[in-house]
Scaffold this active site. Structure first.
Site, PDB file in Angstrom:
ATOM      1  N   SER A 148       0.229   7.315  -3.653  1.00 56.04           N
ATOM      2  CA  SER A 148      -0.099   6.141  -2.852  1.00 56.04           C
ATOM      3  C   SER A 148       1.180   5.638  -2.223  1.00 56.04           C
ATOM      4  O   SER A 148       2.272   5.823  -2.773  1.00 56.04           O
ATOM      5  CB  SER A 148      -0.713   5.038  -3.726  1.00 56.04           C
ATOM      6  OG  SER A 148      -0.786   3.808  -3.023  1.00 56.04           O
ATOM      7  N   TYR A 172      -0.490   0.223 -11.564  1.00 54.85           N
ATOM      8  CA  TYR A 172      -0.748   1.138 -10.453  1.00 54.85           C
ATOM      9  C   TYR A 172       0.555   1.515  -9.756  1.00 54.85           C
ATOM     10  O   TYR A 172       0.800   2.688  -9.453  1.00 54.85           O
ATOM     11  CB  TYR A 172      -1.719   0.490  -9.462  1.00 54.85           C
ATOM     12  CG  TYR A 172      -2.255   1.439  -8.419  1.00 54.85           C
ATOM     13  CD1 TYR A 172      -3.260   2.357  -8.738  1.00 54.85           C
ATOM     14  CD2 TYR A 172      -1.775   1.431  -7.115  1.00 54.85           C
ATOM     15  CE1 TYR A 172      -3.761   3.233  -7.790  1.00 54.85           C
ATOM     16  CE2 TYR A 172      -2.273   2.304  -6.157  1.00 54.85           C
ATOM     17  CZ  TYR A 172      -3.265   3.204  -6.500  1.00 54.85           C
ATOM     18  OH  TYR A 172      -3.757   4.073  -5.562  1.00 54.85           O
TER      19      TYR A 172
END
Length: 262
Positions: A148, A172
């Protein structure tokens, strides 16, 4: 004689596995691999939805086998490996796409961070080792980690101002940042066995749930002036899975409309 370059993108005769293939990213990844010719499998934690998922892929004109897989459980990794090997005797492409969203804020209990690491770090390592070792024994393969842009840059609070939600989710960022160097490690470890490992780092993907105001604000941050859609990862995945990228390993490809380059 040099073969036609377009032939190098074909995945005919290859066996592919996408973990977490039911979500926004995973679905288009599985479709892309199948369209390119691979015998494609995707996983989900929900064993009750396997037939429904397979029908949904068939509606898109591709055959994708849905398998139950829980990345939190080591025995589930072994079961998945044994199932693939019993059916095909090989694995050529592994896409590590599964991710568990166990945290919602900085102030969550430590157990939520610990569980995230069990799934998103320990589980990632377990499945990569299980299938990477098979590729190494067979003399080649491609591992693709789905990262990401949040593994490349810090959280931008301005994006979320007055939106009613935020992007400050620590596990995350920790996981996706670590995935970049894990990619380089795996590429180095398996490189002598002709097993490549690369990372794709997508930017924000718009869905029917994304508020229009957020889409507009995010789009202004990109060079292309838009968020990603439901086909924007497909070409990158096929490239990294195929022989077209035979000399590419240890790389991170930002598929973000120029967000991180701006």
């Amino acid at each position: 004689m040099i073969r036609n370059v377009m032939e190098s993108f074909s995945l005919q005769g290859k066996v592919a596995l996408v973990t977490g293939g039911a979500g926004l990213y995973g679905r288009q990844i599985a479709i892309a691999l199948a369209q390119a010719g691979a015998e494609t499998h995707m996983t989900t934690r929900s064993g009750e939805k396997l037939a429904e998922l397979e029908r949904s892929f068939a509606d898109e004109g591709v055959a994708v086998t849905a398998l139950r897989f829980d990345q939190e459980r080591e025995e589930s990794v072994d079961e998945l490996r044994d199932r693939i090997m019993a059916e095909h005797g090989r694995i050529d492409i592994l896409v590590n796409n599964a991710v568990a969203r166990t945290m919602s804020s900085w102030n969550d209990p430590l157990e939520t961070f610990d569980r995230s690491m069990r799934i998103n770090a320990t589980g990632l390592f377990a499945v990569t080792r299980a299938f990477g070792d098979i590729m190494a024994e067979r003399g080649g393969g491609s591992i693709i980690n789905v990262g990401s842009i949040q593994g490349m840059v810090g959280a931008d609070g301005a994006l979320y101002k007055d939106m009613g939600f935020h992007g400050f989710v620590p596990d995350y960022f920790f996981h996706k940042g670590g995935m970049l160097n894990f990619t380089r490690f795996v590429a180095s470890y398996y490189g002598p066995k002709n097993v490549r490992c690369n990372c794709v780092s997508p930017g924000g993907l718009a869905s029917h749930r994304t508020p229009p105001a957020f889409i507009e604000r995010y789009s202004e941050r990109t060079m292309l002036g838009r968020m990603a859609g439901d086909t924007d990862l497909m070409g990158s995945i096929v490239f990294l899975a195929s022989d077209a990228s035979a000399y590419v390993t240890g790389a991170n490809l930002a598929v973000d409309g120029g967000y991180t380059a701006k």
